[in-house]
Design a protein around this motif. Sequence first.
Motif, mmCIF file in Angstrom:
data_model
loop_
_atom_site.group_PDB
_atom_site.id
_atom_site.type_symbol
_atom_site.label_atom_id
_atom_site.label_comp_id
_atom_site.label_asym_id
_atom_site.label_seq_id
_atom_site.Cartn_x
_atom_site.Cartn_y
_atom_site.Cartn_z
ATOM 1 N N GLN A 131 0.963 -1.108 -0.016
ATOM 2 C CA GLN A 131 0.102 -0.033 -0.061
ATOM 3 C C GLN A 131 1.090 1.261 -0.039
ATOM 4 N N LYS A 134 2.216 1.656 -3.276
ATOM 5 C CA LYS A 134 1.152 2.240 -4.365
ATOM 6 C C LYS A 134 1.022 3.770 -4.117
ATOM 7 N N GLU A 138 1.685 6.693 -6.520
ATOM 8 C CA GLU A 138 0.354 7.582 -6.766
ATOM 9 C C GLU A 138 0.445 9.150 -6.327
ATOM 10 N N ARG A 198 -16.281 3.220 -7.524
ATOM 11 C CA ARG A 198 -15.122 3.290 -7.336
ATOM 12 C C ARG A 198 -14.403 4.470 -6.823
ATOM 13 N N LYS A 200 -13.638 5.550 -3.854
ATOM 14 C CA LYS A 200 -12.606 5.323 -2.690
ATOM 15 C C LYS A 200 -11.270 4.864 -3.097
ATOM 16 N N HIS A 201 -11.163 4.262 -4.311
ATOM 17 C CA HIS A 201 -9.977 3.982 -5.010
ATOM 18 C C HIS A 201 -9.435 4.776 -6.071
ATOM 19 N N SER A 202 -8.323 4.566 -6.543
ATOM 20 C CA SER A 202 -7.339 5.670 -7.294
ATOM 21 C C SER A 202 -8.030 5.923 -8.699
ATOM 22 N N ASP A 243 -5.757 -0.551 -9.979
ATOM 23 C CA ASP A 243 -6.607 -1.602 -9.540
ATOM 24 C C ASP A 243 -7.789 -1.134 -8.529
ATOM 25 N N GLU A 244 -8.866 -1.620 -8.779
ATOM 26 C CA GLU A 244 -10.178 -1.572 -8.176
ATOM 27 C C GLU A 244 -10.681 0.123 -8.365
ATOM 28 N N GLY A 245 -9.696 0.792 -9.127
ATOM 29 C CA GLY A 245 -10.354 2.338 -9.442
ATOM 30 C C GLY A 245 -10.545 2.309 -10.852
#
Length: 469
Positions: A131, A134, A138, A198, A200-202, A243-245
């Motif tokens: 994390q 990442k 970011e 999404r 809450k993700h990037s 990923d996830e965003g």
Amino acid sequence: MSPQILITDDDNDILSALSLLLKSEGYSVNTANSPEQAIEKFRAHNFDLIILDLNYARDTTSGEEGIQLIAALRQLDETIPIVVMTGWGTIEVAVSTMKNGANDFIQKPWENDRLLAIIANQLKLAKSHRQFAKLSQENQLLQAEFYSHNVIAESSAMQQIIGTLKHLAQSDVSVLLTGENGTGKSLFARLIHDNSPRSKHSMVSVNMGAVTESLFESEMFGHVKGAFTDAKTTRIGRFELADEGTLFLDEIANTPISQQAKLLRVLEDRQFEKVGSSKTQHVDIRLIAATNADLQQAVNAGQFRKDLLYRVNTMTIEIPPLRQRSADILPLANNFLTQIANKHNKPQLTIALDARQALQNYAWPGNVRELGHVMERASILCQTNEIGRNDLRLDIEGEFTATPTAKLASVSQQPQDTSADLRSLNEIEKDIIINRLDYYKGNAIEAAKSLGVSRSAFYRKLDKIKSET
Ligand SMILES: Nc1ncnc2c1ncn2[C@@H]1O[C@H](COP(=O)(O)OP(=O)(O)OP(=O)(O)O)[C@@H](O)[C@H]1O
């Protein structure tokens, strides 16, 4: 998905006992009974942790084979937690492995609770390291990107578009944003992401025009340490970061043709491999792309793959140029002034009537971005607390007269000598309308569009002019 653990030991009884224990705790387990098999399995699968014995067939105490195995694993992956198992009397060897790449060790025969605690701790630590990596990547991306969340949309055209974007945001559908440079495509990509499940993700942005062909794969998919000369550490690619965003591919028309097939594959299967690795990774992303080019034309010219176009353009939203939505110009200009005032901690400047007219009449070939630059420059030039037409420098600078649209701007701002401009509002409007019609060679629809008024309103104004002359 439950964490995947690889256990390596040449004693099959130990492999079975450990497998049983870890499976009963909800882990997925894979085993290898030699260092060679461990490397082979490690290359083929994604593991979250490795438990390995230090001694194999060659001898039973030196730990040499285990140490070599750790070194080989570390070449492939710098971060995976490695827990070493060691027999009685070889504690010193175990401690030295920790200086050479292992994360922790446990003595055989192990205590179940202690082993499980070590595994849980190492998995937790590895997750927070991932994390952190990442987040810091970011952050670097965010620092390079300045965006304002304050979306201005007064014109009915933009209000409708924003309604559609917010609606689309709820689904996972791929969106292609088209429109001229500076119309706000990146901002609207952000709006979709912020309004999506999404959020809450990037949202990770990539300017496809700025990614060099040679580094394309490494930038998009990442690379493992040693994949090429400069690959000193493992790198996380943009797909993995998103990923996830949401992944925002800006200027997608500029994707090098040689890389389009690779991009298509990951967009189709949501699978990719880091450069230098044969392990397939999965990603869960929502795709937004943007372009100011005509992608269909690029397809016809053989510069863009048709299958890639169909992959990205599930929903296409065209953002109109600023000159076609003049109701947005002044609110945007004021919004820029607010931002400038906040940035410099100064009172906000106002805009004089003549400047407002000039802003409304200019054709804005660089759209909202250009408006931002003009307001920034005007704030610097302005010597009072009200921006005047001269401060805008719209009709003075060569950069604004270089393009046909800019020519349009300058014809619509007559007379140039503001000190002598004592005409009434009606007369100014009449001049603008006639000039605009001239510019569009009598095409009233285009002229109306460029002024941001409806066709019927434009005809009404024309009728009025005719009746007065
Ligand atoms: N409706 C809007 N409200 C507030 N600011 C806006 C709006 N539209 C654009 N902007 C601002 O204008 C600038 C340019 O917008 P943006 O970068 O999103 O345009 P773009 O279409 O992506 O440009 P390009 O095609 O060159 O990448 C940004 O600073 C953005 O915040």
